[in-house]
Write a protein that holds these residues in place. Structure first.
Motif, PDB file in Angstrom:
ATOM      1  N   HIS A 254      92.674 -46.983  99.592  1.00  0.00           N
ATOM      2  CA  HIS A 254      93.371 -45.692  99.630  1.00  0.00           C
ATOM      3  C   HIS A 254      94.619 -45.728  98.760  1.00  0.00           C
ATOM      4  O   HIS A 254      95.286 -44.722  98.588  1.00  0.00           O
ATOM      5  CB  HIS A 254      93.758 -45.340 101.067  1.00  0.00           C
ATOM      6  CG  HIS A 254      94.726 -46.311 101.683  1.00  0.00           C
ATOM      7  ND1 HIS A 254      94.310 -47.464 102.312  1.00  0.00           N
ATOM      8  CD2 HIS A 254      96.090 -46.328 101.736  1.00  0.00           C
ATOM      9  CE1 HIS A 254      95.365 -48.139 102.741  1.00  0.00           C
ATOM     10  NE2 HIS A 254      96.459 -47.472 102.396  1.00  0.00           N
TER      11      HIS A 254
ATOM     12  N   THR B 264      83.660 -45.669 102.010  1.00  0.00           N
ATOM     13  CA  THR B 264      82.782 -46.576 102.762  1.00  0.00           C
ATOM     14  C   THR B 264      81.339 -46.091 102.711  1.00  0.00           C
ATOM     15  O   THR B 264      80.408 -46.896 102.646  1.00  0.00           O
ATOM     16  CB  THR B 264      83.263 -46.687 104.218  1.00  0.00           C
ATOM     17  OG1 THR B 264      84.576 -47.267 104.242  1.00  0.00           O
ATOM     18  CG2 THR B 264      82.317 -47.565 105.034  1.00  0.00           C
TER      19      THR B 264
ATOM     20  N   GLU C   1      88.184 -51.680 101.679  1.00  0.00           N
ATOM     21  CA  GLU C   1      89.603 -51.639 102.054  1.00  0.00           C
ATOM     22  C   GLU C   1      90.152 -53.049 102.320  1.00  0.00           C
ATOM     23  O   GLU C   1      90.685 -53.338 103.405  1.00  0.00           O
ATOM     24  CB  GLU C   1      89.820 -50.754 103.288  1.00  0.00           C
ATOM     25  CG  GLU C   1      89.558 -49.280 103.056  1.00  0.00           C
ATOM     26  CD  GLU C   1      90.726 -48.562 102.372  1.00  0.00           C
ATOM     27  OE1 GLU C   1      91.728 -49.232 102.064  1.00  0.00           O
ATOM     28  OE2 GLU C   1      90.614 -47.345 102.150  1.00  0.00           O
TER      29      GLU C   1
ATOM     30  N   ALA D  93      93.838 -53.294 103.614  1.00  0.00           N
ATOM     31  CA  ALA D  93      94.259 -52.544 104.801  1.00  0.00           C
ATOM     32  C   ALA D  93      94.947 -53.470 105.799  1.00  0.00           C
ATOM     33  O   ALA D  93      94.412 -54.521 106.161  1.00  0.00           O
ATOM     34  CB  ALA D  93      93.056 -51.871 105.453  1.00  0.00           C
TER      35      ALA D  93
ATOM     36  N   GLN E 220      85.711 -53.723 106.462  1.00  0.00           N
ATOM     37  CA  GLN E 220      87.069 -53.420 106.906  1.00  0.00           C
ATOM     38  C   GLN E 220      87.382 -54.251 108.147  1.00  0.00           C
ATOM     39  O   GLN E 220      86.617 -54.253 109.112  1.00  0.00           O
ATOM     40  CB  GLN E 220      87.214 -51.939 107.239  1.00  0.00           C
ATOM     41  CG  GLN E 220      87.181 -51.008 106.047  1.00  0.00           C
ATOM     42  CD  GLN E 220      87.472 -49.579 106.436  1.00  0.00           C
ATOM     43  OE1 GLN E 220      88.289 -49.316 107.319  1.00  0.00           O
ATOM     44  NE2 GLN E 220      86.809 -48.638 105.776  1.00  0.00           N
TER      45      GLN E 220
ATOM     46  N   ASN F  96      91.610 -41.975 103.344  1.00  0.00           N
ATOM     47  CA  ASN F  96      90.733 -42.403 104.431  1.00  0.00           C
ATOM     48  C   ASN F  96      89.853 -41.237 104.868  1.00  0.00           C
ATOM     49  O   ASN F  96      90.316 -40.107 104.979  1.00  0.00           O
ATOM     50  CB  ASN F  96      91.568 -42.898 105.619  1.00  0.00           C
ATOM     51  CG  ASN F  96      92.325 -44.172 105.303  1.00  0.00           C
ATOM     52  OD1 ASN F  96      91.886 -44.968 104.477  1.00  0.00           O
ATOM     53  ND2 ASN F  96      93.460 -44.369 105.939  1.00  0.00           N
TER      54      ASN F  96
END
Length: 210
Positions: free
Chosen positions: A190, A44, A157, A160, A74, A39
């Motif tokens: 990630h 992004t 992501e 997430a 996200q 992260n």
């Protein structure tokens, strides 16, 4: 495969701060490309440049054809308290073309319901977005991206906040979209283990390096 986008010695950042420099890679039509890293490493940032939201600080970002994007942001960056039904969230994907004043018609609503069925949340169609689980919200946002009929699907992501089962279910849907509709897919994560079996290529992204 033909190339859709090329990064040629591209530097990306905000203001005068360079987050990533010397980016040299291409995005091919029909591939699934994963951007993996910690992260804050710049994943992004790359996706924002691809989408045209962020202009390069240096180098050349070349688009070889007109591309229609579908974007799944996200979930943590969104206000999950939206007092809107799931079907209305999906229809928000049409506002860029139709405008905020023009209301979607019956055909668009049927398409939105069909997409919610496709991603496995048909039972949530009339429920408020804020009442849904994290996995259900993510699939609603995927349906919102799909209603734009994209050529390239961009997921930031997507796993997430999801458990292992929810992540696997979502990525299976993405696999189906790639196989059935020939979509080019870009996704960031990630967690290399979560996406390794769902991508054609992996790009490791670390702050300041690629």
């Amino acid at each position: 495969m033909s190339r859709l986008i090329s990064f040629e010695d591209v530097a990306l950042g905000y203001g005068r701060r360079v987050v990533l420099g010397g980016l040299e890679f291409g995005i091919e039509d029909g591939e699934v490309l994963g951007f993996v890293g910690p992260n804050g490493g710049g994943k992004t940032t790359i996706l924002r440049a691809v989408l045209g939201i962020l202009e390069p600080l240096g180098g050349t970002l070349r688009r070889h054809s007109e591309v229609r994007f579908g974007y799944v942001p996200q979930r943590s960056r969104l206000d999950g308290r939206w007092p809107l039904r799931a079907v209305d969230i999906v229809l928000m994907g049409l506002y860029r073309e139709a405008g905020l004043v023009r209301r979607p018609g019956g055909i668009q609503r049927e398409e939105a319901r069909a997409l919610l069925d496709y991603v496995g949340v048909a039972g949530a169609t009339e429920r408020n977005f804020s009442e849904l689980s994290g996995g259900q919200q993510q699939r609603v946002l995927l349906a919102r991206a799909l209603i734009t009929r994209p050529q390239v699907l961009v997921l930031d992501e997507p796993s997430a906040g999801l458990d292992i089962a929810g992540t696997a279910q979502l990525l299976r849907i993405v696999d189906d979209l790639h196989r059935e509709r020939g979509l080019t897919v870009l996704l960031s994560s990630h967690d290399l283990n979560a996406v390794a079996n769902h991508v054609d290529r992996v790009a490791l992204v670390l702050q300041g390096a690629f």
